[in-house]
Motif scaffolding. Structure first.
Motif, short mmCIF file in Angstrom:
data_model
loop_
_atom_site.label_atom_id
_atom_site.label_comp_id
_atom_site.label_asym_id
_atom_site.label_seq_id
_atom_site.Cartn_x
_atom_site.Cartn_y
_atom_site.Cartn_z
N LEU A 227 41.98 59.96 66.80
CA LEU A 227 41.14 60.65 65.81
C LEU A 227 40.05 61.46 66.50
N ALA A 228 39.43 60.88 67.52
CA ALA A 228 38.36 61.58 68.23
C ALA A 228 38.89 62.85 68.90
N ALA A 229 40.09 62.78 69.46
CA ALA A 229 40.69 63.95 70.10
C ALA A 229 40.93 65.06 69.09
N ARG A 230 41.36 64.71 67.88
CA ARG A 230 41.58 65.72 66.84
C ARG A 230 40.25 66.36 66.41
N ILE A 231 39.23 65.53 66.31
CA ILE A 231 37.92 66.07 65.92
C ILE A 231 37.40 67.02 66.99
N ARG A 232 37.52 66.64 68.24
CA ARG A 232 37.08 67.54 69.33
C ARG A 232 37.85 68.86 69.29
N VAL A 245 32.83 62.26 70.73
CA VAL A 245 32.95 61.44 69.52
C VAL A 245 33.04 59.97 69.92
N ALA A 246 32.17 59.14 69.31
CA ALA A 246 32.08 57.72 69.68
C ALA A 246 32.75 56.84 68.64
N GLU A 261 39.21 50.02 58.82
CA GLU A 261 38.76 51.40 58.68
C GLU A 261 38.01 51.79 59.95
N ILE A 262 38.59 52.68 60.70
CA ILE A 262 37.98 53.13 61.95
C ILE A 262 36.67 53.87 61.65
#
Length: 366
Positions: A227-232, A245-246, A261-262
């Motif tokens: 998920l963090a990779a997609r947000i970046r 993103v943490a 829930e992440i």
């Protein structure tokens, strides 16, 4: 529209999944087909290949002589990269054209054999990996493609490992059984996840999350990382940089029961910068939470998640990282938190204990 990446090793059954998704109504963009189209007779792509490798790679019919080209690039890393620099950008351009032509409510499935190898996973809302054990794949390649066992084994060894593909998979389809069993899994994926995800995405709707606590799940960190990779990836054009993103909250603490829930946190430089990310996050599958300030939720019914956007250096940003690291490190505090039937906000005593730990250890936010 919902963008899905589909991949799998040779002989795993990816083509059968792609065909079924097409029957169900997905728009299929097949990278192998496009790779042939962009170097077909008379194309600018074929002309570029001839310039790079010579006229002998073209057959008498004017089409690319693939065995002749293969002989030139096999075992030559520089030649292979030169060929990729010709084909890959043209495939990406054609793929973008086909995507732009799809309906707003389409589920676009990009069938990409080397999706993991070329690092494309973060560009999709969801990645589906089709998997079967090596023995099953070898038997299929011998039976359906006429390969010798040694050739099939070599082809499998030349691709990414199953472990590497699994690390990119939001959905893993096991195809060691019958074709009917595989198609039933695809049908369920379409019904229970892809169609609802597309609808949620289009309507900026957050998928419901189960309120109950579950035992700590080993896959939570990997899911958070995807998920963090997609947000970046989504925010890079907006912010002009990669953002760290943490993973925060209970799912970021091993051994701690939590809601499934992440929780993620996005640091921004200022409130003004926070205002820039709304549209990009919604397009990436994280619409804003109604009535909340700088809070977002996942549109994916198969992976509930939340995202907080906080100014880096603020008290809220620091507190989220401190409490996560405090619980990760201090077992008694983690044990006390794990026994809470209903999680209460952090008490003054909890905060004081965390601050004392930070002071004693020299902790700094990271």
């Amino acid at each position: 529209m919902l963008m899905v990446g589909l991949t799998g090793g040779i002989g795993a059954g990816k083509s059968a999944v792609s065909a079924r998704l097409r029957e169900l109504g997905a728009v299929i963009i097949d990278s192998d087909v496009l790779a042939r189209e962009v170097v077909a007779a008379g194309t600018e792509g074929l002309a570029a290949v001839v310039d790079a490798f010579g006229a002998e790679v073209v057959g008498a019919d004017g089409e690319l002589d693939r065995p002749a080209l293969g002989a030139k690039v096999f075992g030559d890393e520089a030649a292979r990269r030169r060929l990729e620099q010709i084909i890959h950008p043209r495939v990406r351009t054609r793929s973008a054209e086909l995507t732009a032509a799809a309906a707003p409510d389409a589920i676009v499935v990009n069938d990409v054999p080397l999706l993991v190898e070329v690092g494309l996973a973060q560009t999709f809302h969801l990645v589906v990996v089709v998997e079967a054990d090596a023995a099953t794949r070898i038997a299929r390649l011998v039976r359906t493609r006429g390969m010798a066992e040694e050739q099939a084994t070599a082809r499998i060894a030349a691709q990414a490992s199953d472990e590497v593909r699994r690390s990119a998979a939001d959905v893993l389809l096991d195809n060691t059984g019958s074709l009917d069993e595989l198609l039933a899994k695809v049908d369920e994926l379409w019904r229970a996840r892809l169609r609802p995800y597309e609808s949620n995405l289009r309507n900026h709707r957050i998928a419901a999350a189960d309120e109950g606590l579950v035992e700590s799940q080993a896959e939570w960190p990997a899911q958070a990382a995807r998920l963090a990779a997609r947000i970046r990836h989504a925010l890079r054009p907006v912010l002009g940089r990669d953002v760290p993103v943490a993973h925060i909250g209970p799912t970021a603490v091993p051994e701690l029961p939590a809601r499934d829930e992440i929780e993620l946190m996005l640091p921004v430089a200022s409130p003004a910068e926070a205002d820039k990310v709304n549209d990009a996050l919604a397009a990436a599958g994280l619409p804003p939470r109604p009535g909340a300030v700088r809070a977002y939720g996942s549109a994916d019914p198969g992976r509930p998640a939340g995202l907080q956007v906080r100014v880096e250096g603020s008290a809220e940003w620091r507190s989220a990282l401190l409490m996560r690291d405090f619980l990760r490190t201090v077992a008694p505090a983690r044990a006390r938190h794990a026994t809470a039937v209903v999680r209460e906000p952090w008490s003054d005593a909890d905060v004081a204990a965390a601050e004392q730990w930070a002071a004693a250890t020299g902790w700094t936010p990271a």
